[in-house]
Design a protein around this motif. Structure first.
Motif, PDB file in Angstrom:
ATOM      1  N   GLY A   1     -12.820  63.990   8.282  1.00  0.00           N
ATOM      2  CA  GLY A   1     -12.534  64.989   9.302  1.00  0.00           C
ATOM      3  C   GLY A   1     -13.743  65.843   9.609  1.00  0.00           C
ATOM      4  O   GLY A   1     -14.533  66.178   8.709  1.00  0.00           O
ATOM      5  N   VAL A   2     -13.897  66.203  10.877  1.00  0.00           N
ATOM      6  CA  VAL A   2     -15.082  66.959  11.292  1.00  0.00           C
ATOM      7  C   VAL A   2     -15.182  68.280  10.543  1.00  0.00           C
ATOM      8  O   VAL A   2     -16.261  68.690  10.110  1.00  0.00           O
ATOM      9  CB  VAL A   2     -15.045  67.206  12.818  1.00  0.00           C
ATOM     10  CG1 VAL A   2     -16.189  68.126  13.242  1.00  0.00           C
ATOM     11  CG2 VAL A   2     -15.116  65.887  13.571  1.00  0.00           C
ATOM     12  N   ALA A   3     -14.063  68.952  10.340  1.00  0.00           N
ATOM     13  CA  ALA A   3     -14.091  70.263   9.680  1.00  0.00           C
ATOM     14  C   ALA A   3     -14.520  70.156   8.222  1.00  0.00           C
ATOM     15  O   ALA A   3     -15.099  71.097   7.672  1.00  0.00           O
ATOM     16  CB  ALA A   3     -12.720  70.917   9.780  1.00  0.00           C
ATOM     17  N   ASP A   4     -14.244  69.013   7.583  1.00  0.00           N
ATOM     18  CA  ASP A   4     -14.564  68.851   6.158  1.00  0.00           C
ATOM     19  C   ASP A   4     -15.864  68.090   5.917  1.00  0.00           C
ATOM     20  O   ASP A   4     -16.290  67.969   4.769  1.00  0.00           O
ATOM     21  CB  ASP A   4     -13.427  68.109   5.450  1.00  0.00           C
ATOM     22  CG  ASP A   4     -12.110  68.856   5.552  1.00  0.00           C
ATOM     23  OD1 ASP A   4     -12.139  70.094   5.506  1.00  0.00           O
ATOM     24  OD2 ASP A   4     -11.064  68.193   5.693  1.00  0.00           O
ATOM     25  N   ASN A   5     -16.470  67.567   6.960  1.00  0.00           N
ATOM     26  CA  ASN A   5     -17.644  66.714   6.800  1.00  0.00           C
ATOM     27  C   ASN A   5     -18.893  67.567   6.586  1.00  0.00           C
ATOM     28  O   ASN A   5     -19.333  68.275   7.485  1.00  0.00           O
ATOM     29  CB  ASN A   5     -17.818  65.823   8.027  1.00  0.00           C
ATOM     30  CG  ASN A   5     -18.753  64.648   7.767  1.00  0.00           C
ATOM     31  OD1 ASN A   5     -19.713  64.774   7.029  1.00  0.00           O
ATOM     32  ND2 ASN A   5     -18.464  63.525   8.389  1.00  0.00           N
ATOM     33  N   ARG A   6     -19.445  67.504   5.385  1.00  0.00           N
ATOM     34  CA  ARG A   6     -20.665  68.245   5.050  1.00  0.00           C
ATOM     35  C   ARG A   6     -21.826  67.280   4.789  1.00  0.00           C
ATOM     36  O   ARG A   6     -22.794  67.629   4.135  1.00  0.00           O
ATOM     37  CB  ARG A   6     -20.444  69.112   3.809  1.00  0.00           C
ATOM     38  CG  ARG A   6     -19.424  70.224   3.994  1.00  0.00           C
ATOM     39  CD  ARG A   6     -19.938  71.330   4.900  1.00  0.00           C
ATOM     40  NE  ARG A   6     -19.041  72.476   4.891  1.00  0.00           N
ATOM     41  CZ  ARG A   6     -18.008  72.638   5.706  1.00  0.00           C
ATOM     42  NH1 ARG A   6     -17.757  71.693   6.612  1.00  0.00           N
ATOM     43  NH2 ARG A   6     -17.242  73.697   5.641  1.00  0.00           N
ATOM     44  N   GLU A   7     -21.714  66.062   5.288  1.00  0.00           N
ATOM     45  CA  GLU A   7     -22.793  65.102   5.113  1.00  0.00           C
ATOM     46  C   GLU A   7     -23.920  65.405   6.089  1.00  0.00           C
ATOM     47  O   GLU A   7     -23.743  66.160   7.047  1.00  0.00           O
ATOM     48  CB  GLU A   7     -22.271  63.676   5.293  1.00  0.00           C
ATOM     49  CG  GLU A   7     -20.951  63.389   4.598  1.00  0.00           C
ATOM     50  CD  GLU A   7     -20.893  63.874   3.168  1.00  0.00           C
ATOM     51  OE1 GLU A   7     -21.902  63.848   2.471  1.00  0.00           O
ATOM     52  OE2 GLU A   7     -19.797  64.292   2.743  1.00  0.00           O
TER      53      GLU A   7
ATOM     54  N   SER B   1     -24.896  72.442  13.858  1.00  0.00           N
ATOM     55  CA  SER B   1     -25.630  73.000  12.721  1.00  0.00           C
ATOM     56  C   SER B   1     -24.743  73.195  11.500  1.00  0.00           C
ATOM     57  O   SER B   1     -25.202  73.051  10.367  1.00  0.00           O
ATOM     58  CB  SER B   1     -26.259  74.339  13.140  1.00  0.00           C
ATOM     59  OG  SER B   1     -26.932  74.935  12.065  1.00  0.00           O
ATOM     60  N   SER B   2     -23.473  73.506  11.712  1.00  0.00           N
ATOM     61  CA  SER B   2     -22.571  73.757  10.581  1.00  0.00           C
ATOM     62  C   SER B   2     -22.045  72.477   9.957  1.00  0.00           C
ATOM     63  O   SER B   2     -21.350  72.528   8.934  1.00  0.00           O
ATOM     64  CB  SER B   2     -21.392  74.619  11.046  1.00  0.00           C
ATOM     65  OG  SER B   2     -20.701  73.983  12.118  1.00  0.00           O
ATOM     66  N   GLY B   3     -22.375  71.319  10.549  1.00  0.00           N
ATOM     67  CA  GLY B   3     -21.968  70.035  10.001  1.00  0.00           C
ATOM     68  C   GLY B   3     -22.796  68.925  10.617  1.00  0.00           C
ATOM     69  O   GLY B   3     -22.288  68.147  11.426  1.00  0.00           O
ATOM     70  N   PRO B   4     -24.078  68.825  10.258  1.00  0.00           N
ATOM     71  CA  PRO B   4     -25.002  67.900  10.946  1.00  0.00           C
ATOM     72  C   PRO B   4     -24.885  66.454  10.480  1.00  0.00           C
ATOM     73  O   PRO B   4     -25.872  65.823  10.099  1.00  0.00           O
ATOM     74  CB  PRO B   4     -26.372  68.486  10.609  1.00  0.00           C
ATOM     75  CG  PRO B   4     -26.185  69.137   9.274  1.00  0.00           C
ATOM     76  CD  PRO B   4     -24.777  69.661   9.268  1.00  0.00           C
ATOM     77  N   HIS B   5     -23.685  65.920  10.508  1.00  0.00           N
ATOM     78  CA  HIS B   5     -23.474  64.525  10.104  1.00  0.00           C
ATOM     79  C   HIS B   5     -23.521  63.587  11.301  1.00  0.00           C
ATOM     80  O   HIS B   5     -23.573  62.374  11.130  1.00  0.00           O
ATOM     81  CB  HIS B   5     -22.114  64.390   9.418  1.00  0.00           C
ATOM     82  CG  HIS B   5     -20.960  64.764  10.311  1.00  0.00           C
ATOM     83  ND1 HIS B   5     -20.309  63.858  11.103  1.00  0.00           N
ATOM     84  CD2 HIS B   5     -20.363  65.967  10.539  1.00  0.00           C
ATOM     85  CE1 HIS B   5     -19.354  64.463  11.782  1.00  0.00           C
ATOM     86  NE2 HIS B   5     -19.370  65.748  11.461  1.00  0.00           N
ATOM     87  N   ARG B   6     -23.499  64.139  12.508  1.00  0.00           N
ATOM     88  CA  ARG B   6     -23.431  63.323  13.723  1.00  0.00           C
ATOM     89  C   ARG B   6     -24.497  63.778  14.702  1.00  0.00           C
ATOM     90  O   ARG B   6     -24.774  64.968  14.836  1.00  0.00           O
ATOM     91  CB  ARG B   6     -22.050  63.440  14.369  1.00  0.00           C
ATOM     92  CG  ARG B   6     -21.900  62.707  15.694  1.00  0.00           C
ATOM     93  CD  ARG B   6     -20.554  63.014  16.342  1.00  0.00           C
ATOM     94  NE  ARG B   6     -20.445  62.417  17.666  1.00  0.00           N
ATOM     95  CZ  ARG B   6     -20.927  62.972  18.769  1.00  0.00           C
ATOM     96  NH1 ARG B   6     -21.542  64.146  18.709  1.00  0.00           N
ATOM     97  NH2 ARG B   6     -20.802  62.369  19.938  1.00  0.00           N
ATOM     98  N   ALA B   7     -25.103  62.802  15.412  1.00  0.00           N
ATOM     99  CA  ALA B   7     -26.104  63.116  16.436  1.00  0.00           C
ATOM    100  C   ALA B   7     -26.118  61.998  17.467  1.00  0.00           C
ATOM    101  O   ALA B   7     -25.942  60.828  17.132  1.00  0.00           O
ATOM    102  CB  ALA B   7     -27.488  63.286  15.812  1.00  0.00           C
ATOM    103  N   VAL B   8     -26.307  62.380  18.722  1.00  0.00           N
ATOM    104  CA  VAL B   8     -26.515  61.408  19.799  1.00  0.00           C
ATOM    105  C   VAL B   8     -28.008  61.415  20.090  1.00  0.00           C
ATOM    106  O   VAL B   8     -28.532  62.327  20.720  1.00  0.00           O
ATOM    107  CB  VAL B   8     -25.695  61.768  21.050  1.00  0.00           C
ATOM    108  CG1 VAL B   8     -25.949  60.744  22.152  1.00  0.00           C
ATOM    109  CG2 VAL B   8     -24.210  61.829  20.718  1.00  0.00           C
ATOM    110  N   VAL B   9     -28.698  60.389  19.590  1.00  0.00           N
ATOM    111  CA  VAL B   9     -30.159  60.380  19.521  1.00  0.00           C
ATOM    112  C   VAL B   9     -30.739  59.470  20.594  1.00  0.00           C
ATOM    113  O   VAL B   9     -30.238  58.358  20.811  1.00  0.00           O
ATOM    114  CB  VAL B   9     -30.615  59.894  18.126  1.00  0.00           C
ATOM    115  CG1 VAL B   9     -32.135  59.905  18.019  1.00  0.00           C
ATOM    116  CG2 VAL B   9     -29.993  60.759  17.036  1.00  0.00           C
ATOM    117  N   PRO B  10     -31.793  59.907  21.295  1.00  0.00           N
ATOM    118  CA  PRO B  10     -32.437  59.033  22.283  1.00  0.00           C
ATOM    119  C   PRO B  10     -33.260  57.932  21.600  1.00  0.00           C
ATOM    120  O   PRO B  10     -34.051  58.209  20.709  1.00  0.00           O
ATOM    121  CB  PRO B  10     -33.337  59.987  23.071  1.00  0.00           C
ATOM    122  CG  PRO B  10     -33.599  61.130  22.149  1.00  0.00           C
ATOM    123  CD  PRO B  10     -32.377  61.270  21.305  1.00  0.00           C
TER     124      PRO B  10
END
Length: 782
Positions: free
Chosen positions: A508-514, A540-549
């Motif tokens: 879950g997004v709220a619990d994801n601290r990866e 910033s509060s949960g930087p487990h996901r990014a849409v990277v160029p």
């Protein structure tokens, strides 16, 4: 006349009206803004930042609006490829109320003291910028230095004995100079406080250790929220070392939200009165006398394999105890090393019994300043050194050479042929046929032809399959069944455009601290950057996901994961169940029993480290097989003390009589790798272009017990430089703290294996290949 006066009045009224409108517009404009304050001390912990390390930034905000408003706070940072990462966090600001919040970002490895942190506040609905601040941190710590956080003010608790006080006792390395008995400089980040700690665990990443003093703020304080406590808990769970100095009376830890971290509860604490034990605090200086003080005896459960006693007084009372929690450690002092009573006695003394060596695993001797100055003056301690970065081969382990090598070779070949055809060949052909007037036509045609050949060839040989190459650390805990993963990887996507990357997508997004980031693996400022930098945002509060160029090339990334890998989940190719064991101690205190490899892979160069839990005896041996492989499903039997078992480390009695290669297994490795650099990008030591398996394996083992490495051989001998080992990366490898408790550490290596990390790329799982270091800790009950 009346008409004249009337005209004048109208003009004045018009001017007043215009002025009121101007003032009103300014007033409304001010009501629409946000006051943003960020001081240099708000960037990092205590104003300290280290390149390549997650960094917290504290924002102080006041909204001038009349109503609550939602805003987006963002930190602008470059990544390794030159793209701009917008580390964002949303917050609702109350009207005319000062609020604080944290942003988090990871500076690239090339970050230096001239670089700044850029913070912006945007209105969520309109995207209009409401405030902007650009600030430098107080200090940029050298990337090969470590940090110890200290909550509260006061003395050094004896740590200054490991730091030196003059330049003659240090080896110059930028502004951060390691003490001559240490391999790396460590900075004490002082005056931290519980109520100003970050609210995410990775905000504490700068610190190897955090020491709490009684004046460092209560963990039960009214300004300490659950997010701060959870951040400390997760930081320890993922490998941090928390040291707690309990006061003799009035301690609040056992009633706080972190009470379960402690190795002892309130019912097992006894108040005693005695002189401070010399084996912990040392002797008072001449002219001062030790007097009685109050301390807490810590009566731990000796049957608990997760708990060990580090220091006792002469009556056998345990005053320092340690507990393993997750992959981290919590150490509790029943004697306050920072108390005013001890400082009045001149304690802890510089010639103290090396209690910090027992706590951190250091091998560093401690000397009086006068003695050191005499030895340097007499020419017995050298001031000449050679540094070796144990991680300088990192880049060569994850670089995808096949994505650039063929294209570069083709480019060189096409250019050579083009130069010959467009130059001397066309010239002589046209000259022989007396067609000089067509030279420009021929030249233009050749340009078009070779452009087409170059583009067509590049298109034909380009990699068409997305893939990942990685170097990964996988630690397994047999007690909790959880794993800690740290991976450095190159991700190749044969497309142009944005690609979504997500660590642990099922969580879950709220619990994801990866964590997911791209700081690079080298501090080389000459590295190439993309010519068209693009922006992408990360929570910033949960930087487990990014849409990277992506630009049909590779992207270097880092990822962190903590959780279970024994079940199938999105983005994970193979499951990684924890090996099983049934071990006990024989009559001589040696582990016997069985170990079974439940992983679906074989491990090579398997090694074992047995710690007796007394802080002094650590034994190392390799798997006694010709191929040194532990195959999937294979059961190993330990029936007696293993052949080839040798001390992991042997402490030295006198530095002038030492023989480094006789100081255990780590001493042998220190001699073998002295003055040698590995891999591409290394700039210290001799260096070799490609690291072999043996070299990589041994260096990774040195990193695994980095704190326990033999102290540098700082004697003046035959014009040889003293050699120290540094680390710009891979601090997560150091498991010296694991040797505090009685247990067995198993280390193995797997080549060309899949990524042991749940990573989703555009909703799919990419094929991956790389080296994985697998480590497993097993407690042994008496």
């Amino acid at each position: 006349m009346p008409g004249y006066l009337e005209n004048i009045m109208k003009r004045y009224l018009f001017a007043i009206l215009i002025g009121l409108l101007f003032v009103s517009s300014n007033a409304f404009g001010q009501l629409d803004t946000v006051d943003l304050s960020v001081q240099a001390s708000d960037i990092g912990l205590g104003g300290i930042v280290r390149p390549g390390t997650w960094t917290p930034v504290r924002l102080n905000l006041v909204s001038n609006a009349a109503e609550p408003r939602a805003v987006i706070c963002q930190l602008r940072m470059r990544d390794d490829g030159g793209d701009v990462v917008l580390m964002q966090r949303e917050v609702t600001l109350q009207a005319q109320v000062q609020q604080s919040m944290w942003l988090y970002g990871k500076p690239v490895m090339t970050f230096n003291r001239n670089d700044t942190f850029q913070i912006e506040v945007l209105d969520k609905e309109s995207g209009v910028m409401l405030a902007r601040v650009e600030e430098k941190p107080q200090k940029v710590l050298y990337e090969r230095s470590s940090a110890i956080g200290v909550m509260g003010a006061g003395g050094s608790m004896g740590l200054n004995a490991y730091m030196g006080e003059s330049s003659n006792e240090s080896w110059g390395l930028g502004n951060d100079k390691p003490y001559f008995t240490q391999h790396e400089y460590f900075l004490q980040v002082r005056d931290l406080s519980f109520d100003r700690l970050p609210d995410r665990w990775y905000g504490l990443s700068l610190l190897n250790t955090m020491i709490w003093n009684p004046n460092g703020g209560s963990p039960s304080g009214s300004r300490v929220n659950d997010a701060m406590l959870q951040a400390v808990r997760e930081w320890v769970e993922r490998g941090g070392h928390l040291v707690v100095m309990l006061p003799p009376v009035g301690q609040q830890w056992t009633s706080s939200g972190l009470a379960d971290l402690l190795p002892v509860d309130k019912t097992r604490m006894r108040l005693i009165t005695a002189k401070p034990p010399q084996n912990i605090v040392g002797r008072p200086p001449v002219g001062r006398v030790a007097s009685e003080i109050q301390m807490l005896a810590l009566d731990v459960d000796q049957r608990d394999p997760l708990v060990s006693v580090i220091g006792r007084d002469v009556n056998g009372n345990a005053l320092i105890v340690s507990k393993r929690y997750g992959f981290g450690t919590v150490t509790v002092f029943g004697i306050d090393m920072n108390s005013a009573s001890l400082r009045q006695m001149g304690l802890p003394g510089r010639e103290l019994y090396p209690i910090w060596n027992r706590i951190f695993g250091w091998q560093s001797p401690t000397y009086r300043n006068a003695f050191v100055k005499e030895e340097v003056k007499a020419g017995r301690i050298t001031s000449s050194y050679t540094g070796n970065d144990l991680t300088d081969f990192w880049g060569s382990m994850i670089t995808m050479k096949n994505t650039t090598g063929p294209a570069l070779l083709l480019a060189l070949l096409v250019f050579a042929v083009y130069w010959l055809v467009a130059g001397p060949i066309s010239f002589f052909v046209l000259k022989a046929r007396k067609k000089h007037k067509y030279s420009w036509v021929v030249f233009s045609g050749l340009v078009l032809i070779f452009v087409g050949i170059a583009w067509g060839g590049a298109y034909m040989i380009r990699p068409t399959d997305a893939s990942i190459t990685h170097l990964t650390l996988l630690d397994m805990d047999s007690v909790t069944g959880k794993s800690r993963v740290k991976s450095w990887m190159s991700v190749y996507m044969p497309t142009f455009g944005n690609v979504e990357l997500d660590v642990a997508p099922d969580m879950g997004v709220a619990d994801n601290r990866e964590l997911l980031s791209s700081p690079g693996v080298s501090s080389d400022k000459l590295r190439s950057r993309f010519l068209d930098p693009q922006n992408y945002d990360v929570r910033s509060s949960g930087p487990h996901r990014a849409v990277v160029p992506f630009r049909s090339t590779t992207k270097m990334l880092e990822a962190d994961f903590y959780g279970e890998l024994s079940e199938e989940q999105s983005g994970l190719k193979d499951i990684w169940p924890t090996p099983t064991a049934n071990l006990r101690l024989d009559d001589r205190g040696w582990p016997i029993g069985e170990l079974k490899n439940t992983l679906p892979f074989a491990l090579r160069d398997v090694a074992f480290v047995y710690s007796k839990g007394n802080g002094r005896e650590f034994w190392f041996w390799r798997l006694q097989k010709t191929d040194k492989k532990w195959f999937s499903g294979e059961t190993l039997k330990f029936e007696k003390r293993e052949k080839g078992a040798q001390p992991l480390i042997m402490p030295i009695a006198r530095y002038d009589k030492r023989i480094l290669r006789q100081e255990g297994y780590l001493g042998k490795l220190s001699v073998k790798h002295a003055g040698r650099g590995l891999g591409l990008g290394g700039f210290q030591g001799g260096g070799i272009s490609e690291p072999g398996k043996v070299e990589v394996t041994e260096r990774l083992e040195m990193l695994s017990f980095y704190a326990m490495l033999p102290t540098p051989d700082f004697r003046v001998q035959n014009n040889k430089d003293a050699n120290y080992f540094s680390r710009a990366l891979g601090r997560e490898f150091d498991i010296s703290d694991w040797t505090k408790q009685r247990g067995l550490i198993v280390i193995g290596y797997m080549d060309d294996g899949s990524l042991p990390l749940p990573l989703s790329v555009d909703g799919t799982m990419l094929p991956s290949k790389g080296t994985t270091v697998v480590r497993w800790w097993l407690p042994i009950v008496k």
